[in-house]
Design a protein around this motif. Structure first.
Motif, mmCIF file in Angstrom:
data_model
loop_
_atom_site.group_PDB
_atom_site.id
_atom_site.type_symbol
_atom_site.label_atom_id
_atom_site.label_comp_id
_atom_site.label_asym_id
_atom_site.label_seq_id
_atom_site.Cartn_x
_atom_site.Cartn_y
_atom_site.Cartn_z
ATOM 1 N N GLY A 196 4.089 -2.789 7.342
ATOM 2 C CA GLY A 196 4.477 -1.811 8.361
ATOM 3 C C GLY A 196 5.946 -1.451 8.351
ATOM 4 O O GLY A 196 6.390 -0.641 9.170
ATOM 5 N N ASN A 197 6.720 -2.032 7.434
ATOM 6 C CA ASN A 197 8.151 -1.746 7.418
ATOM 7 C C ASN A 197 8.420 -0.313 6.983
ATOM 8 O O ASN A 197 7.852 0.164 6.002
ATOM 9 N N PRO A 198 9.312 0.387 7.670
ATOM 10 C CA PRO A 198 9.639 1.774 7.319
ATOM 11 C C PRO A 198 10.528 1.823 6.088
ATOM 12 O O PRO A 198 10.899 0.777 5.534
ATOM 13 N N PRO A 199 10.907 3.033 5.646
ATOM 14 C CA PRO A 199 11.845 3.133 4.514
ATOM 15 C C PRO A 199 13.169 2.440 4.823
ATOM 16 O O PRO A 199 13.554 2.293 5.984
ATOM 17 N N PHE A 200 13.845 1.996 3.774
ATOM 18 C CA PHE A 200 15.202 1.437 3.859
ATOM 19 C C PHE A 200 15.271 0.090 4.576
ATOM 20 O O PHE A 200 16.286 -0.240 5.186
ATOM 21 N N GLY A 201 14.207 -0.685 4.495
ATOM 22 C CA GLY A 201 14.257 -2.061 4.953
ATOM 23 C C GLY A 201 14.504 -2.211 6.437
ATOM 24 O O GLY A 201 14.118 -1.373 7.249
ATOM 25 N N HIS A 202 15.185 -3.313 6.789
ATOM 26 C CA HIS A 202 15.409 -3.597 8.203
ATOM 27 C C HIS A 202 16.350 -2.579 8.841
ATOM 28 O O HIS A 202 16.279 -2.347 10.053
ATOM 29 N N SER A 203 17.205 -1.950 8.052
ATOM 30 C CA SER A 203 18.044 -0.897 8.621
ATOM 31 C C SER A 203 17.185 0.296 9.027
ATOM 32 O O SER A 203 17.555 1.052 9.933
ATOM 33 N N ASP B 271 4.008 7.003 12.822
ATOM 34 C CA ASP B 271 3.110 6.634 11.727
ATOM 35 C C ASP B 271 3.488 7.373 10.444
ATOM 36 O O ASP B 271 3.494 6.791 9.349
ATOM 37 N N PHE B 272 3.795 8.663 10.570
ATOM 38 C CA PHE B 272 4.111 9.495 9.414
ATOM 39 C C PHE B 272 5.406 9.045 8.748
ATOM 40 O O PHE B 272 5.440 8.757 7.540
ATOM 41 N N VAL B 273 6.470 8.929 9.513
ATOM 42 C CA VAL B 273 7.781 8.631 8.934
ATOM 43 C C VAL B 273 7.862 7.166 8.480
ATOM 44 O O VAL B 273 8.415 6.869 7.416
ATOM 45 N N ALA B 274 7.313 6.258 9.265
ATOM 46 C CA ALA B 274 7.359 4.842 8.885
ATOM 47 C C ALA B 274 6.578 4.585 7.602
ATOM 48 O O ALA B 274 6.897 3.662 6.844
ATOM 49 N N GLY B 275 5.558 5.386 7.351
ATOM 50 C CA GLY B 275 4.751 5.190 6.152
ATOM 51 C C GLY B 275 5.365 5.734 4.883
ATOM 52 O O GLY B 275 4.862 5.485 3.786
ATOM 53 N N MET B 276 6.459 6.465 4.987
ATOM 54 C CA MET B 276 7.081 7.059 3.802
ATOM 55 C C MET B 276 7.720 5.999 2.917
ATOM 56 O O MET B 276 8.205 4.979 3.388
ATOM 57 N N THR B 277 7.753 6.261 1.631
ATOM 58 C CA THR B 277 8.554 5.443 0.726
ATOM 59 C C THR B 277 10.009 5.886 0.820
ATOM 60 O O THR B 277 10.315 6.960 1.348
ATOM 61 N N ASP B 278 10.901 5.079 0.291
ATOM 62 C CA ASP B 278 12.319 5.440 0.309
ATOM 63 C C ASP B 278 12.546 6.781 -0.382
ATOM 64 O O ASP B 278 13.233 7.668 0.143
#
Length: 452
Positions: A111-118, A427-434
């Motif tokens: 469930g982690n979004p792009p760019f890690g914990h930042s 859901d949309f943005v968090a699911g994106m790859t970097d």
């Protein structure tokens, strides 16, 4: 809590009788379902420590999750053998414990979004401070509001497993309740009404308001202890402590190895950090003499450190098993490691020398802007469509075509609920790859044009 219930093979959203075989058990099927999910594949282009790294060797979220899963299987299987012998659990094998931990570890960062914990920080910052987003989030109350102001990748992960993947199925991937409970390190909703609950399991939220009923069903099935009759907060599933330990061991030890390969540490520095954890350092020094290069020596030591940490995690769990089952133990297992000081030293050094490195911070800062801008632009579009319908601006109608229908609503009509619209956008943005997030940001802002 009781092991026979905690190891439930029942699947969330399915009425079918558990149907695993000795050749492929229900918990092994959980592992396979996660591996073949699109959300798992996307982790190959999501940051672990080094965003958008051009070095193939460096770990991504995908490789980190695979390594954590391997560690989790080892700890779980060793613990399982001892628990079965202690408790006389004739219906289970030691490998069942290991398979549950392996599957939960495999998905722990899904469930982690792009760019890690930042990236998580960027979501929270947008919900708390962005000119438009903050006003929309402020319309919500209690847990609905804190779902965004305290955005948490773990909660997004539970949502992915139980709703977003295979969305036509009740329960999403329909994983076993044992695996879902072990996956949930933080079994609580986001707002606790001013209540304060001690322990690591209450530090963050583990599910969104929309998914609370799903977690309640899981908790009831496996018999988690409820900590408050009026709030959605439970004691952890015992195996969640092993999942947490596997993750902690993996990133602490392996981030040092990655840092060495990128030149942040000398070989002697890594030697000192790793050997300080081992029980027989002089013996390992002798064995390293037969290894031809420093890269191989670091890999050898890394394996030895992980093996030592696995042994310590197993001992700590078994020493506290009764307290864990009673819901009275609630701290990371690493806190009780005999070599805790040396393990803590790994993370302290990584924070000082890797996580704050210029190349890491520069890209994380850019990722902050990317996520903020995507969320801000898209929520304006969705609100315009929801409020104006066919009278929405041409710009909103055009930009909305960049959002898949599943993240808008049936027929591409946004929900009348602000919470629902914000959740679908998350859901949309968090699911994106970097890479996809950067590419879409460039196109929206005109920095990069197709065929330009």
């Amino acid at each position: 809590m009781h092991w026979n219930q905690l190891l439930s093979r029942c699947r969330l959203g399915s009425d079918q009788v558990p149907g695993g075989t000795e050749a492929r058990t229900d918990f092994q099927r959980d592992f396979d379902r996660i591996v073949f999910s699109s959300a798992f594949r996307r982790m190959q282009d999501k940051t672990q420590v080094f965003p958008l790294s051009r070095v193939d060797y460096i770990r991504t979220r995908l490789t980190h999750s695979l390594e954590a899963s391997s560690i989790g299987r080892s700890i779980g299987t060793q613990v399982g053998a001892q628990v079965i012998a202690r408790r006389g659990l004739d219906d289970y094998q030691a490998s069942d414990f290991g398979d549950i931990c392996a599957a939960a570890c495999l998905a722990h960062d899904i469930g982690n979004p792009p760019f890690g914990h930042s990236g998580e920080d960027a979501f929270r910052s947008w919900a708390n401070d962005a000119p438009y987003g903050q006003r929309r989030v402020a319309l919500l109350q209690d847990s609905e509001r804190e779902d965004f102001t305290s955005f948490e990748g773990n909660a997004q992960g539970f949502r992915i497993l139980t709703r977003l993947q295979n969305p036509d199925n009740p329960g999403g991937l329909q994983l076993t309740c044992a695996t879902l409970a072990a996956f949930t390190k933080y079994p609580r909703e986001s707002c606790l009404g001013g209540g304060r609950y001690p322990g690591v399991s209450a530090k963050k939220q583990g599910f969104f308001v929309e998914d609370r009923a799903a977690f309640e069903a899981v908790a009831e099935r496996v018999g988690l202890i409820r900590r408050d009759g009026s709030r959605a907060v439970w004691c952890r599933h015992p195996l969640a402590f092993l999942v947490e330990a596997a993750d902690d061991i993996s990133y602490r030890v392996i981030d040092i190895e990655d840092g060495f390969r990128l030149g942040y540490f000398t070989f002697d520095e890594v030697m000192e950090l790793y050997l300080d954890i081992l029980r027989e350092p002089d013996k390992q020094r002798l064995r390293m003499q037969s290894i031809g290069d420093n890269k191989g020596r670091v890999e050898f030591l890394r394996a030895k450190v992980i093996n030592e940490a696995i042994s310590q995690a197993m001992d700590c769990f078994l020493d506290n098993e009764q307290e864990i089952l009673a819901g009275r133990f609630d701290e990371p297992l690493l806190n009780q490691f005999p070599q805790r000081a040396a393990m803590d030293r790994l993370i302290e050094v990584a924070k000082a020398r890797i996580y704050q490195a210029t190349e890491v911070v520069e890209i994380q800062a850019a990722g902050f802007q990317v996520i903020n801008d995507l969320l801000e632009r898209f929520i304006m579009v969705l609100d315009d469509l929801a409020d104006q319908g066919e009278q929405a601006s041409a710009k909103s109608r055009m930009i909305s075509r960049l959002i898949p229908e599943q993240f808008i609503g049936p027929g591409r009509v946004p929900s009348s609920s602000v919470y629902s619209r914000l959740l679908r956008l998350t859901d949309f943005v968090a699911g994106m790859t970097d890479s996809y997030a950067v590419s879409l940001y460039k196109k929206l802002t005109g920095i990069s044009l197709p065929n330009g």
